[in-house]
Design a protein around this motif. Sequence first.
Motif, short mmCIF file in Angstrom:
data_model
loop_
_atom_site.label_atom_id
_atom_site.label_comp_id
_atom_site.label_asym_id
_atom_site.label_seq_id
_atom_site.Cartn_x
_atom_site.Cartn_y
_atom_site.Cartn_z
N ARG A 68 13.57 -50.10 12.67
CA ARG A 68 13.82 -51.10 13.74
C ARG A 68 12.62 -51.11 14.86
O ARG A 68 11.67 -50.33 14.47
CB ARG A 68 15.11 -50.51 14.48
CG ARG A 68 14.84 -49.06 15.09
CD ARG A 68 16.23 -48.47 15.83
NE ARG A 68 17.54 -48.72 15.24
CZ ARG A 68 18.68 -48.79 15.54
NH1 ARG A 68 18.62 -48.59 17.02
NH2 ARG A 68 19.71 -48.79 15.03
N ASN A 69 12.69 -52.10 15.52
CA ASN A 69 11.34 -52.54 16.38
C ASN A 69 11.30 -51.23 17.45
O ASN A 69 12.25 -50.94 18.30
CB ASN A 69 11.55 -53.76 17.06
CG ASN A 69 10.35 -53.95 17.78
OD1 ASN A 69 9.70 -53.02 18.71
ND2 ASN A 69 10.06 -55.13 17.88
N THR A 125 11.91 -52.44 21.21
CA THR A 125 12.98 -53.11 21.70
C THR A 125 14.26 -52.45 21.56
O THR A 125 15.17 -52.53 22.08
CB THR A 125 13.01 -54.70 21.34
OG1 THR A 125 13.04 -54.50 20.04
CG2 THR A 125 11.77 -55.21 21.81
N ARG A 126 14.16 -51.57 20.31
CA ARG A 126 15.34 -51.05 20.03
C ARG A 126 15.64 -49.49 19.92
O ARG A 126 16.45 -48.79 19.07
CB ARG A 126 15.83 -51.50 18.63
CG ARG A 126 16.12 -53.18 18.50
CD ARG A 126 16.55 -53.74 17.10
NE ARG A 126 17.77 -52.84 16.67
CZ ARG A 126 18.28 -52.56 15.45
NH1 ARG A 126 17.39 -53.15 14.33
NH2 ARG A 126 19.52 -52.10 15.15
#
Length: 470
Positions: free
Chosen positions: A109-110, A113-114
């Motif tokens: 996942r980024n 951002t996540r």
Amino acid sequence: MKQAIVIMHGMGEQVPMSTLNSFVHSVWTTDDNLVDQGKPDPKTGGARGGNASWAKPDSRNNSTELRRVTTERDASGHYTDFYEYYWAHLMQGNTWEHVKSWIQDLLLRNPFTRVPARVFHAWVVLWLIALVVIAVTLYGMWPKEDAVEPWVSFVVPLLGLGLAAFVSNVLIKRFGDVARYAKAWPPNVAKRHAIRQAGVDLLIRLIDSKDSKGNEEYDRIVVVAHSLGTIVAYDILAMVFDHYNGKFDSSKSQPERDKLEQMIGDALTSGKLDIDAFQVQQAAALAEARDHGAPWKITDFVTLGSPLTHAEFLMAESPEDLRARQARRNLPTCPPVMEFDGTTKLHHFTYSGKADRKPSDPRTPHHAAPFAYTRWTNLFSPEKYILTGDLISGPVGETFGSNGKGGLIQGIRDIAVLPRLDLQGQIAPGHRRSGFSHNNYWNMGKGTETDTVVVPHHIEELRKAVGILR
């Protein structure tokens, strides 16, 4: 009258009654303030060795492995029954496949951002562990033309054994529960349903329970949950409230409920909510609803070491997704989501079918409003460097607060323990940082005070949150 306290254990291979017995010892048996210590021990007739309690089979547990622990009368004239909602047996059969897909979802996942900032360092460590596993695996598979150094032949198998033990005893047996419960993937749905439904059934049996004279057996119920059990309990409370919210009497005047809605509405505009005043008004609104015959009697929800602080990481795809689910009333917030009524021109967590309704008219709470009437207290242990405090836990007030014109308002009382923090968020004088504290929230011997104390700070806060003596 009697009250019931239900404890829900956390992840791992828990032993039935182990959590309950240790919890009762800390919040009941050893609390000298609950019973007149000059009274003789009801078991022996002699000097007291602690407040008395007895274990008794109870069909409402729906398990022959469990017992209801009932107490002697406390100083306020009440009895308390303790129950354990045991669900570990419903989570057997964890495999590496269950854990692998969950870890892949966390890793891939980024990070900008996540991955929440407060767990970014743990996310990096998880990546390092994954890389070590990959490196050891590739080394074992790679063809070797020349003899390797002796120390390499010794170290690599040890690393392999260590990783195998970590995967088996930590990832599969413990975090396997999180992997299977936190995400609604098809292989997990049946388990999630079974765990929730058994908990819903227990709470409904307790809420509807009658004594031998046909009167309500319990006038108050407290739900206490630890670790992964807090996510389970949160889901269960939402489902149980949905079962009862339509049974609130909407024919009688509700001034306390109206005051509560006004308080929340004002806070959503100003961005400020006094949690002390809010919890007092929650209790007043519940007492009013109970006087009108409402069956809801869960006065308090107490979470210990809760991963709900990471809900955007565990229960949603992103912070925006979490807020969207809360706005849709899929995930209850505290205070509850308010919605605009075009007739009253105000925001409410209740609804009315009257065409000419006024703000003060009787109304019915919507299905996602358990925390209008149930106070939520969250105890967490501040983490640092992963190995101190409790990385799994954290404040939940912001994560499950409500958004308004003035910003986010929080109705959950977050309390830092192990160690205690001052108003500036620093370790309070007389306290020290603890080691990994996730399993110490009701452990009498694990305080962080530098001076010897009779009752550690975290036990004092736990007892206060549960509120046995009314």
